[in-house]
Scaffold this active site. Structure first.
Site, PDB file in Angstrom:
ATOM      1  N   TYR A 149       0.841  -1.207   0.000  1.00 24.21           N
ATOM      2  CA  TYR A 149       0.000   0.000   0.000  1.00 24.21           C
ATOM      3  C   TYR A 149       0.876   1.257   0.000  1.00 24.21           C
ATOM      4  O   TYR A 149       0.745   2.123  -0.870  1.00 24.21           O
ATOM      5  CB  TYR A 149      -0.894  -0.037   1.238  1.00 24.21           C
ATOM      6  CG  TYR A 149      -1.892   1.095   1.358  1.00 24.21           C
ATOM      7  CD1 TYR A 149      -3.033   1.132   0.559  1.00 24.21           C
ATOM      8  CD2 TYR A 149      -1.713   2.111   2.296  1.00 24.21           C
ATOM      9  CE1 TYR A 149      -3.969   2.164   0.696  1.00 24.21           C
ATOM     10  CE2 TYR A 149      -2.649   3.130   2.433  1.00 24.21           C
ATOM     11  CZ  TYR A 149      -3.768   3.156   1.641  1.00 24.21           C
ATOM     12  OH  TYR A 149      -4.693   4.170   1.780  1.00 24.21           O
ATOM     13  N   VAL A 162     -11.645   3.370  14.259  1.00 26.38           N
ATOM     14  CA  VAL A 162     -12.887   4.007  14.725  1.00 26.38           C
ATOM     15  C   VAL A 162     -14.070   3.047  14.566  1.00 26.38           C
ATOM     16  O   VAL A 162     -14.848   2.817  15.505  1.00 26.38           O
ATOM     17  CB  VAL A 162     -13.146   5.326  13.963  1.00 26.38           C
ATOM     18  CG1 VAL A 162     -14.484   5.920  14.371  1.00 26.38           C
ATOM     19  CG2 VAL A 162     -12.028   6.327  14.237  1.00 26.38           C
ATOM     20  N   PRO A 200       2.646   2.557  12.630  1.00 27.11           N
ATOM     21  CA  PRO A 200       3.229   3.854  12.995  1.00 27.11           C
ATOM     22  C   PRO A 200       2.841   4.285  14.407  1.00 27.11           C
ATOM     23  O   PRO A 200       1.713   4.053  14.841  1.00 27.11           O
ATOM     24  CB  PRO A 200       2.642   4.824  11.963  1.00 27.11           C
ATOM     25  CG  PRO A 200       1.640   4.098  11.180  1.00 27.11           C
ATOM     26  CD  PRO A 200       1.673   2.656  11.552  1.00 27.11           C
TER      27      PRO A 200
END
Ligand SMILES: NC(=O)c1ccc[n+]([C@@H]2O[C@H](COP(=O)([O-])OP(=O)(O)OC[C@H]3O[C@@H](n4cnc5c(N)ncnc54)[C@H](O)[C@@H]3O)[C@@H](O)[C@H]2O)c1
Length: 317
Positions: free
Chosen positions: A149, A192, A278
């Protein structure tokens, strides 16, 4: 009063989360919209409410194959965005990013059409700087599980800028940071939607690592506003341009907020951090403020409220 110009607009990935909101917005602005999607992660129900509109068309097509149509503008969004999906077929992920970009840039070149690329904050990889501005070149592992990606999107940016330099194509490269809202898939592992679904179903909330890693969350309406504004900028504005919400929250804070807003009794459960995850992500949006006069309006509470209510209605339907 001067009327805003109306265009024939192609949206690749138009049946996906962001794409469906973009199609809706472009139709509301009076444009003709052609949505192209292969339904890899997109869904017909995301665009079902648009099908009655005579200015809306849908084409099932995989953009790794060439496409011959006539349009004035192209928004290139086709690409799975969640790690679960883009890692499920990594070769296809690089293909859609790179071959897809070549096909769409070739189409734009033939038509002299303006083209916008939905790039990503993932081009910054696991950043060595706390706040990522557009001049930062990133820190990407080229052979890790996220590389299909990250590197695919980086190569797409390279192609966009080479088409611009070599063929004078009018390009817009937008680096999108974490965006959330209605029509995210309930099971795609994005934080989320994951937390909201787990909270609503009374399941444990899975936090990877200790939850101290931070993310910024942009509500979808704000993101689409930035995207449309970028497309309408003068030809010399190419980007790359960050669009995201600089408000930074730890993953644990997000989980606790969602628990409180849903009134859920779910417990927090901690699991190992995935490889190359990350640790920090925070957009610097000075350029967007300056060039687009844009900044996000929806607070995390407002955005979460709308997203929770969407998942409440779809999960219980
Ligand atoms: N949502 C985010 O937070 C976010 C962040 C950064 C970048 N982006 C980028 O924005 C774009 C849209 O993301 P999203 O969140 O809406 O994801 P999504 O997975 O909901 O949408 C992607 C769409 O592209 C379609 N698609 C995939 N491969 C295709 C192919 N070969 N041909 C045609 N259609 C294809 C899918 O079916 C889906 O409808 C992606 O390019 C993504 O990389 C999104």
């Amino acid at each position: 009063m001067k009327q805003a110009p109306k265009y024939r607009v192609l949206v690749t990935g138009g049946a996906g989360f962001l794409g469906s909101h973009l199609c809706e917005r472009l139709l509301a602005d009076g444009h003709d919209v052609l949505c192209v999607d292969n339904y890899f992660t997109g869904r017909r129900q995301n665009i079902a409410h648009l099908l009655q509109n005579p200015r809306f068309e849908v084409l099932r097509h995989d953009i790794t194959f060439p496409l011959f149509i006539e349009v004035d503008q192209i928004y290139n969004l086709a690409c799975p965005a969640s790690p679960i999906h883009y890692q499920s077929d990594p070769v296809q992920t690089t293909k859609v990013s790179v071959h897809g970009a070549i096909n769409m840039l070739g189409l734009a070149k033939r038509l002299r059409a303006r083209i916008l690329q939905a790039s990503t904050s993932e081009v910054y990889g696991d950043p060595a700087v706390a706040e990522q501005h557009e001049g930062y070149w990133g820190n990407v592992n080229p052979i890790g599980p996220r590389a299909c990606y990250d590197e695919g999107k980086r190569c797409a940016e390279t192609l966009f800028f080479d088409y611009h330099r070599q063929h004078k194509l009018s390009i817009k490269v937008m680096r999108i940071f974490n965006t959330y809202g209605p029509r995210m898939l309930p099971n795609d592992g994005r934080v989320v939607s994951n937390f909201i679904v787990q909270a609503l179903q009374g399941e444990p909330i899975t936090i990877y690592g200790d939850g101290s890693q931070t993310r910024s969350f942009c509500y979808v309406d704000d993101l689409i506003e930035g995207m449309v504004r970028l497309m309408e900028t003068p030809a010399d504005v190419t980007g790359p341009l960050n669009i995201g919400n600089p408000g930074e929250f730890t993953i644990r804070e997000l989980a606790e907020k969602i628990l409180q807003m849903t009134g859920s009794k779910s417990e927090l459960q901690f699991a190992a951090l995935p490889e190359d995850d990350p640790k920090r992500r925070r957009p610097n949006i000075d350029l967007a403020r300056k060039v687009l006069g844009w900044e996000p309006k929806a607070s995390l509470e407002v955005g979460l409220e709308r997203t929770i209510s969407y998942f409440r209605s779809t999960l219980c339907a």
